[in-house]
Design a protein around this motif. Structure first.
Motif, PDB file in Angstrom:
ATOM      1  N   CYS A 125       0.824  -1.217   0.000  1.00  0.00           N
ATOM      2  CA  CYS A 125       0.000   0.000   0.000  1.00  0.00           C
ATOM      3  C   CYS A 125       0.854   1.261   0.000  1.00  0.00           C
ATOM      4  N   MET A 126       2.084   1.154   0.467  1.00  0.00           N
ATOM      5  CA  MET A 126       2.925   2.334   0.597  1.00  0.00           C
ATOM      6  C   MET A 126       3.691   2.674  -0.681  1.00  0.00           C
ATOM      7  N   ALA A 127       3.988   1.671  -1.493  1.00  0.00           N
ATOM      8  CA  ALA A 127       4.815   1.960  -2.669  1.00  0.00           C
ATOM      9  C   ALA A 127       4.563   1.020  -3.838  1.00  0.00           C
ATOM     10  N   GLY A 128       3.544   0.180  -3.726  1.00  0.00           N
ATOM     11  CA  GLY A 128       3.326  -0.791  -4.790  1.00  0.00           C
ATOM     12  C   GLY A 128       1.997  -0.683  -5.493  1.00  0.00           C
ATOM     13  N   LEU A 129       1.161   0.286  -5.111  1.00  0.00           N
ATOM     14  CA  LEU A 129      -0.143   0.470  -5.738  1.00  0.00           C
ATOM     15  C   LEU A 129      -0.234   1.858  -6.347  1.00  0.00           C
ATOM     16  N   VAL A 173       5.729   5.523   9.252  1.00  0.00           N
ATOM     17  CA  VAL A 173       5.662   4.098   8.942  1.00  0.00           C
ATOM     18  C   VAL A 173       6.942   3.429   9.426  1.00  0.00           C
ATOM     19  N   HIS A 174       6.789   2.363  10.216  1.00  0.00           N
ATOM     20  CA  HIS A 174       7.941   1.673  10.802  1.00  0.00           C
ATOM     21  C   HIS A 174       7.970   0.223  10.348  1.00  0.00           C
ATOM     22  N   GLY A 182      12.388   1.021  14.002  1.00  0.00           N
ATOM     23  CA  GLY A 182      13.077   1.698  12.914  1.00  0.00           C
ATOM     24  C   GLY A 182      12.128   2.234  11.858  1.00  0.00           C
ATOM     25  N   ILE A 183      12.410   3.454  11.363  1.00  0.00           N
ATOM     26  CA  ILE A 183      11.606   4.035  10.296  1.00  0.00           C
ATOM     27  C   ILE A 183      11.778   3.211   9.030  1.00  0.00           C
ATOM     28  N   SER A 184      10.673   2.907   8.380  1.00  0.00           N
ATOM     29  CA  SER A 184      10.718   2.137   7.145  1.00  0.00           C
ATOM     30  C   SER A 184      11.223   3.003   5.995  1.00  0.00           C
ATOM     31  N   PRO A 185      12.005   2.430   5.074  1.00  0.00           N
ATOM     32  CA  PRO A 185      12.408   3.184   3.879  1.00  0.00           C
ATOM     33  C   PRO A 185      11.216   3.556   2.998  1.00  0.00           C
ATOM     34  N   LEU A 186      10.049   2.971   3.253  1.00  0.00           N
ATOM     35  CA  LEU A 186       8.841   3.288   2.502  1.00  0.00           C
ATOM     36  C   LEU A 186       8.086   4.472   3.111  1.00  0.00           C
ATOM     37  N   CYS A 187       8.573   5.018   4.221  1.00  0.00           N
ATOM     38  CA  CYS A 187       7.874   6.096   4.924  1.00  0.00           C
ATOM     39  C   CYS A 187       8.208   7.439   4.278  1.00  0.00           C
ATOM     40  N   THR A 188       7.224   8.083   3.699  1.00  0.00           N
ATOM     41  CA  THR A 188       7.453   9.383   3.068  1.00  0.00           C
ATOM     42  C   THR A 188       7.739  10.470   4.105  1.00  0.00           C
ATOM     43  N   ARG A 189       7.161  10.347   5.283  1.00  0.00           N
ATOM     44  CA  ARG A 189       7.440  11.302   6.361  1.00  0.00           C
ATOM     45  C   ARG A 189       8.904  11.186   6.805  1.00  0.00           C
ATOM     46  N   GLY A 190       9.374   9.950   6.886  1.00  0.00           N
ATOM     47  CA  GLY A 190      10.767   9.739   7.249  1.00  0.00           C
ATOM     48  C   GLY A 190      11.711  10.279   6.188  1.00  0.00           C
TER      49      GLY A 190
END
Length: 254
Positions: A125-129, A173-174, A182-190
């Motif tokens: 949902c974060m980077a694949g749709l 997104v963690h 840890g912050i996920s590399p998919l987190c746009t806020r991060g």
């Protein structure tokens, strides 16, 4: 008759959720009985007066969520932004949070003290749709089997004016591995936080962001002809003074 919305306070510090120095009457206006509590509470937490509840105080957070429930809030909507700039969210019942808290005396298992472990969402949902379909984008190597954790930022909490039984909170997104630390590399806020920090540290740059609001004017649909297609009120060209002259009265009222 009038109704005062009680001001929640920390039992230990007596610190208000609103700016210090303001009396409840200055911040929380009395309302007539024709106004619902949720409408009142949503109008008394303006951005510039909002203080984040102490997230290390269980009593403060319990009082805070009880105040939301009193104001008619039924759902807490966890919200984040994906890489396509689409809003992704999940909602949980506020009653469930409060009930689990009443049933649990162990702070380590406290629902309110672990709000950052309550909601997960599929990585895809974060980077694949794409924004226009529930169709996994080829080449992303993302699927619905692995999830990320949504960690709320209570400083962003707002009661939605168009859905007053719902409070929205933005979050980061963690990664699920490591307990969500840890912050996920998919987190746009991060990603935004890293860019801001890098620009400041390496280049001495800061950013100023401004919002531009645009709107279109249309006639009401003609129900007599069953034509629900919006019709623009004019056919003038962009940035032409004709429309401003013709709609001067409306724009003055606006």
């Amino acid at each position: 008759s009038t109704t005062n919305i009680p001001q929640p306070q920390d039992a230990d510090t007596e610190e208000s959720f609103f700016d210090a120095g303001e009396t409840p009457q200055e911040t929380i206006a009395t309302t007539t009985t024709t106004t619902t509590p949720s409408q009142t509470l949503s109008s008394i937490i303006p951005v510039w007066k909002w203080n984040i509840p102490k997230t290390d105080s269980k009593e403060t957070l319990v009082a805070f969520f009880r105040a939301l429930a009193f104001a008619g809030v039924e759902f807490l909507r966890y919200t984040t932004v994906d890489v396509c700039n689409s809003i992704r969210c999940k909602a949980i019942p506020l009653s469930r949070i409060l009930q689990q808290e009443e049933d649990n005396d162990n702070d380590d298992d406290s629902t309110i003290m672990n709000l950052d472990k309550q909601v997960t969402i599929a990585q895809v949902c974060m980077a694949g749709l794409p924004s226009f379909a529930d169709a996994i984008t080829e080449g992303t190597n993302l699927d619905a089997r692995r999830v990320v954790i949504l960690s709320p930022d209570l400083g962003t909490l707002r009661i939605l004016p168009y859905a007053t039984n719902t409070a929205l909170v933005m979050g980061s997104v963690h990664d699920q591995e490591g307990g969500g630390s840890g912050i996920s590399p998919l987190c746009t806020r991060g990603l935004l936080a890293r860019v801001v920090e890098l620009a400041s540290r390496v280049y001495g740059l800061t950013f100023t962001v401004g919002a531009e609001l645009e709107f279109g004017l249309f006639h009401e649909p003609n129900n007599d002809t069953n034509n629900n297609t919006p019709i623009p009120i004019d056919q003038s060209n962009f940035a032409n003074s004709t429309l401003l002259n013709q709609r001067d009265g409306f724009l003055g009222d606006l």
